[in-house]
Every structure is written in C-alpha cells, then in structure tokens.
Design an enzyme around this catalytic site. Structure first.
Site, PDB file in Angstrom:
ATOM      1  N   LEU A 195       0.888  -1.157   0.000  1.00  0.00           N
ATOM      2  CA  LEU A 195       0.000   0.000   0.000  1.00  0.00           C
ATOM      3  C   LEU A 195       0.926   1.205   0.000  1.00  0.00           C
ATOM      4  O   LEU A 195       1.944   1.203   0.707  1.00  0.00           O
ATOM      5  CB  LEU A 195      -0.880   0.019   1.255  1.00  0.00           C
ATOM      6  N   ASP A 196       0.591   2.234  -0.765  1.00  0.00           N
ATOM      7  CA  ASP A 196       1.508   3.359  -0.777  1.00  0.00           C
ATOM      8  C   ASP A 196       1.414   4.129   0.540  1.00  0.00           C
ATOM      9  O   ASP A 196       0.498   3.919   1.345  1.00  0.00           O
ATOM     10  CB  ASP A 196       1.326   4.232  -2.028  1.00  0.00           C
ATOM     11  N   LYS A 197       2.387   5.016   0.751  1.00  0.00           N
ATOM     12  CA  LYS A 197       2.521   5.683   2.053  1.00  0.00           C
ATOM     13  C   LYS A 197       1.234   6.378   2.476  1.00  0.00           C
ATOM     14  O   LYS A 197       0.852   6.376   3.648  1.00  0.00           O
ATOM     15  CB  LYS A 197       3.675   6.688   1.965  1.00  0.00           C
ATOM     16  N   THR A 202      -1.811   5.618   1.653  1.00  0.00           N
ATOM     17  CA  THR A 202      -2.987   4.738   1.668  1.00  0.00           C
ATOM     18  C   THR A 202      -3.019   3.961   2.982  1.00  0.00           C
ATOM     19  O   THR A 202      -1.990   3.451   3.430  1.00  0.00           O
ATOM     20  CB  THR A 202      -2.939   3.756   0.474  1.00  0.00           C
ATOM     21  N   ARG A 225      -5.151   5.216  -7.660  1.00  0.00           N
ATOM     22  CA  ARG A 225      -4.970   6.665  -7.893  1.00  0.00           C
ATOM     23  C   ARG A 225      -4.855   6.949  -9.391  1.00  0.00           C
ATOM     24  O   ARG A 225      -5.429   7.915  -9.901  1.00  0.00           O
ATOM     25  CB  ARG A 225      -3.717   7.162  -7.159  1.00  0.00           C
TER      26      ARG A 225
END
Ligand code: URA
Length: 240
Positions: free
Chosen positions: A103-105, A107, A190
């Site tokens: 998961l990106d930072k 999220t 995104r």
C-alpha cells in the site's frame, strides 16, 4: 531442528545470543524446568521463553491495519516502516515476513504480512483473481461513466503498455467510491481515477477477497487465523 536454530529463526536472537539464553535459564519447559542445552529434545509447543509460549512457527501470516504515513518497505531511509508496527522479533524471523503487495505511504487499510511464498503468489497474481477493494474520497464529483470505463478491460494507464483488467466500481456518494481490482499495479487506484479526470484525496483498502478490516484499529495487527486465510482466498473452511 536444533533448539538454538529454532529460536534464532523465530527472531529471538542470533545463535550466539540464543546460546546465552539457554545458559541463563530463560528457555524452559511448560512446567518451568530449564532447558539447559540446545541439543535437548523438546517440541516448540512445550517450550517457553521467559515463561511465555513461543511465537508461532512458519508459515505465519499477520493481518495489519496500516495507517497513513508508514511505508511498506525494509528501507529505514524511507521513513516509518510497517515493520515498526509489529514486534521487533517478527522482523528478524527466517523465513522473513514480507508484505503481500504494497500500500503506498498515503494509503491506509488492510495489509497482510506473510512468510508463506505460496500464499503471497496466490494473493498477488492477477490470474488468481483475488479482489482487493478500496474506498476512495475524490477531489471532484464523479462524471457518471467511471464504472463503465473501469469495467471494460480497455483502460490504459499512463506509461503502461497493457490495459487494466476489468474492475468494479460502486458509487458511494458524489465524491466517494468503492473500487475493486484484481491487479496490484503501482498506485493503480490513484492512476485509474486520474485516467478519468479525477484525483484521489484519501484511499483505504477495506478488503482482500472476503477478508475485511473488521474491528482492527489503525496501527493494530493480529495473527491470521485459518478462517482469515480462507476468507482472503474465498475458500470454504471445513467444520472442525
Ligand atoms: N492503489 C493505489 O493507488 N495505492 C495503493 O496503495 C494501492 C492501490
């Protein structure tokens, strides 16, 4: 397996540190009798470390609620790591735990960590079609055609050569939507909303297969139970 290697693989310490634990009497049986040598015979279930049962052996899977601001990486230069949310010992295990996808930072949400290579592959392979569901708050009102666009399997994201596999969109409000995808491309959700002229302001993964975040609070984790693992792969568990 020798008991010192077992404890070292579980992350309790290096082989040298573990040898000291035996000498110090920190390794015992359930009845409190000390295990003085790593060559003694004892099953993991009957062993205690500082009076506590040992951590589960591999394969181990954790269910974690990732907060915004922590990174799915082993590189401390990248900031606060998801591995900082679990006991340090878990970060020293062999086989090592790694995140199932990233998961990106920015999220938050449901994240699994596992040392089970087979499970990891099954959950991230688009061919296995495990649906990952995200809830997004958007900067602009939805246009109305996004569900159709995402479902076609023809949506090409910037810099990608292959279109995204069909995805499911559920509208939750004028600027809120739930999107389910089977892939895990870089910043995919995104980028999908960017491709339809929108911008994701906040993003949370709410489920993987049939496993949901449930009551797990932000930053908390728990050991995955058999029912959790069945849920992520949409398997039916036989009654005990
Ligand atoms: N899609 C994103 O954009 N970010 C994530 O963390 C996961 C999916």
């Amino acid at each position: 397996m020798r008991l010192d290697r077992l404890l070292a693989n579980l992350g309790y310490g290096s082989r040298r540190e573990v040898a000291e634990f035996f000498a110090e009497g920190r390794v015992t049986r359930a009845d409190g009798r000390e295990i003085r040598s790593e060559t003694e015979r004892a099953t993991p279930a009957e062993m205690r470390f500082d009076g506590q049962p040992l951590d589960p052996l591999a394969p181990l899977t954790l269910v974690l609620h990732k907060p915004v601001g922590v990174v799915c990486s082993h590189d401390e230069d990248e900031g606060a790591l998801v591995y900082g949310l679990i006991p340090p010992r878990f970060g020293r295990r062999n086989p090592a735990l790694s995140t199932v996808g990233r998961l990106d930072k920015e999220t938050s949400g449901l994240l699994l960590l596992t040392d089970d290579g087979g499970l990891l592959h099954r959950l991230i392979s688009p061919k296995k079609a495990v649906w990952k569901t995200y809830e997004a708050s958007l900067a602009r009102p939805l246009r109305g055609d996004e569900a159709e666009v995402f479902s076609t399997g023809a949506l090409l994201l910037e810099n990608d050569k292959k279109p995204c596999l069909p995805a499911r969109l559920e509208i939750l409000g004028p600027q809120q939507a739930r999107l389910s995808i089977v892939e895990g491309r870089y910043h995919q959700v995104r980028r999908m909303f960017a491709a339809v002229g929108n911008h994701v302001e906040s993003l949370q993964r709410v489920s993987i297969g049939a496993l949901t975040l449930g009551e797990l609070a932000s930053g908390q984790w728990r050991l995955a139970a058999a029912a959790d693992l069945a849920a992520v792969e949409n398997r039916v568990v036989a009654a005990a």
